[in-house]
Motif scaffolding. Structure first.
Motif, short mmCIF file in Angstrom:
data_model
loop_
_atom_site.label_atom_id
_atom_site.label_comp_id
_atom_site.label_asym_id
_atom_site.label_seq_id
_atom_site.Cartn_x
_atom_site.Cartn_y
_atom_site.Cartn_z
N LYS A 95 29.83 16.87 -18.00
CA LYS A 95 29.35 15.56 -17.56
C LYS A 95 30.03 15.09 -16.29
O LYS A 95 29.42 14.39 -15.47
N MET A 110 28.34 8.94 -16.58
CA MET A 110 27.59 8.77 -17.83
C MET A 110 28.33 7.93 -18.86
O MET A 110 27.79 7.63 -19.92
N ASN A 418 19.53 10.91 -19.20
CA ASN A 418 20.56 11.63 -19.94
C ASN A 418 21.41 10.69 -20.79
O ASN A 418 21.79 11.03 -21.91
N ASP A 422 21.91 10.78 -24.96
CA ASP A 422 23.27 11.26 -25.22
C ASP A 422 23.63 11.09 -26.70
O ASP A 422 23.66 9.97 -27.21
N SER A 453 24.66 1.50 -21.91
CA SER A 453 24.05 2.66 -22.54
C SER A 453 22.53 2.52 -22.74
O SER A 453 21.88 3.48 -23.14
#
Length: 516
Positions: A95, A110, A418, A422, A453
């Motif tokens: 990542k 991320m 992504n 996740d 998120s």
């Protein structure tokens, strides 16, 4: 003698200029990228070694082109298909990695806490001033920064207040009813039909933004939509060269068409704004659509503070209204239909709720807030199939981010798709369609990971200004469709989410519609 001295001086100056220019080119093309690569590796980032001028762009373009050639298996685990190169980099380096767009490195972020920090500090983490893919298609608020962005956002805000959206509700319903009427004609003979619903939904979103934003119809705006879609296709053709130095000026057929389209699009948007201004001045029109509210708000700002948006600024916002207002919502609606085709139990639950709130009659604005199940479904679709697959920011000076110190001129990719898929954030069922995860709201769905998120409309102060408009339109469309039809995937359906400005289905959405 004097001529010889002058010649020597001129030669010296020319040599100095050549050396200076050569140094700048050397620094831009090699020395600075190498310096940035060394700094990023010290911060724990990994990626491919820098390749002079081109970086990773040719490999990226090749993978994107290959992904377009065929559909993927039917699954909500779409990251490797939609973002093949990013997925390749994550598998290779993890990542905490970076890629090269020409001589410019882009790091992936991320971690939800770091994402929240980036999006909450827009003055330090700005949108890149030069971004060929973005700048070739959109402008307005999306590319504005600093005081200009603050002023423009303040002026545009009234157009997206709930009361303004409420005044556009009937226009949204009318557009949806027109589409439903067309589908009813298709099913009139046998009660069932097999149809690619994507063109209809795409037209619906265009018709809604035309009526609600500009008090016109889809036919009047179809040239704008045609050009914008053509531009997106051209950008994909130009992907091999658009990030190369001077790539946009290479006289290829695609480049020539692209620049011609830009001028034509600007002229069309200008004519719409000029026409509305004259209508308002002659009291032949009012301020009850997005453009009208924007012009009224801008006029008020100029009267009160002396400075507002220029007409060029208004034109740019209109172009953004058209593409953002149609592309993102059409993507949400079509993937909702696909997901409900795959998960019939949720189609049934949503229909039962809609019938409880509205019956088979007309919709009313107040009833939308009672569509809890529909809202859960839409949120889950936005998670699995976000309209924007990533957000791009850049550092304008050496900047602290968490425990890292990032040098100036480093681009940051927040890979929304992504992040939404996740497993560390959403659990082992991250790639499964489970609207119940949103039963207690977004905050609880993210398992304490916070606002960084779940980013279907971005986040922070620069969150998408049109998110409420998009959600109202999607709820109306889904409610009206489920009142009249049940649907499932056709045998000819090909699963093909593909990232352009939004996330449309590349090969359409072939469904079986059945009258209820």
């Amino acid at each position: 003698m004097i001529a010889k001295v002058l010649s020597t001086i001129v030669t010296t100056i020319l040599l100095a200029l050549i050396v200076k220019l050569g140094w700048k080119v050397l620094n831009w093309a090699w020395l600075n990228p190498m310096k940035l690569e060394k700094s990023l590796r010290k911060q724990g980032y990994k990626g491919n070694s820098y390749k002079l001028l081109r970086g990773d762009i040719l490999e990226l373009a090749t993978m994107v082109k290959e992904a377009r050639l065929k559909p993927m298996p039917i699954s909500h685990d779409i990251t490797s298909h939609v973002m093949p190169f990013d997925n390749h980099i994550f598998n290779k380096y993890g990542k905490k990695s970076y890629v090269w767009f020409g001589p410019n490195p882009r790091i992936y972020v991320m971690d939800p806490e770091l994402i929240k920090e980036i999006l909450s500090r827009p003055d330090e983490f700005q949108r890149p001033k030069q971004e060929p893919l973005r700048d070739s298609i959109i402008g307005g608020l999306v590319v504005s920064e600093g005081q200009k962005w603050t002023k423009h956002r303040h002026i545009i805000n009234p157009a997206f207040h709930l009361e303004s959206i409420k005044s556009m509700f009937s226009a949204i319903c009318s557009s949806c009813s027109d589409m439903i009427g067309t589908w009813e004609l298709l099913t009139a003979e046998t009660g069932v039909t097999e149809v690619d619903v994507w063109p209809y939904i795409d037209n619906l979103a265009g018709d809604v933004i035309s009526r609600a934003a500009f008090s016109s119809c889809y036919e009047e705006a179809q040239n704008i939509f045609r050009i914008q879609k053509e531009q997106m296709e051209l950008v994909l053709q130009l992907l091999f060269i658009i990030y190369l130095p001077g790539g946009r000026f290479i006289p290829t057929q695609a480049n020539k068409k692209f620049h011609k389209n830009r001028k034509e699009l600007h002229a069309l948007a200008r004519s719409i704004v000029d026409k509305r201004k004259k209508e308002i001045e002659m009291e032949e029109s009012n301020y009850d659509d997005l453009l009208g509210v924007l012009l009224e708000s801008n006029s008020k700002e100029i009267k009160e503070h002396g400075v507002g948006m220029s007409m060029e600024d208004v034109i740019e916002e209109c172009k953004l209204f058209y593409i953002a207002g149609s592309e993102t919502t059409s993507s949400l609606i079509v993937w909702t239909m696909v997901c409900l085709s795959l998960h019939q139990e949720w189609q049934t639950k949503a229909r039962e709720e809609i019938m409880t709130v509205f019956g088979t009659g007309e919709l009313h604005f107040e009833g939308l807030k009672h569509l809890k199940t529909v809202t859960m479904i839409l949120n889950e679709v936005l998670r699995l199939y976000p309209p924007a697959t990533n957000v791009l920011r850049t550092t304008i000076k050496e900047t602290k981010l968490g425990e890292m110190t990032l040098p100036s001129d480093v681009n940051i990719i927040i890979p929304i798709l992504n992040v939404h898929h996740d497993r560390e954030i959403w659990g082992e069922d991250a790639t499964e369609f489970k609207p119940e995860r949103f039963s207690e709201g977004v905050a609880n769905a993210t398992k304490g990971k916070g606002s960084g998120s779940f980013l279907p409309f971005g986040g922070g102060p620069r969150i998408c200004i049109g998110q409420n408009f998009a959600m109202v339109e999607a709820k109306v469309a889904v409610a009206k469709i489920l009142q009249r039809f049940s649907f499932k995937l056709s045998p000819s359906y090909k699963h093909s989410p593909f990232a352009m400005f939004s996330l449309p289905p590349q090969f359409g959405a072939h469904l079986k519609l059945c009258n209820i």
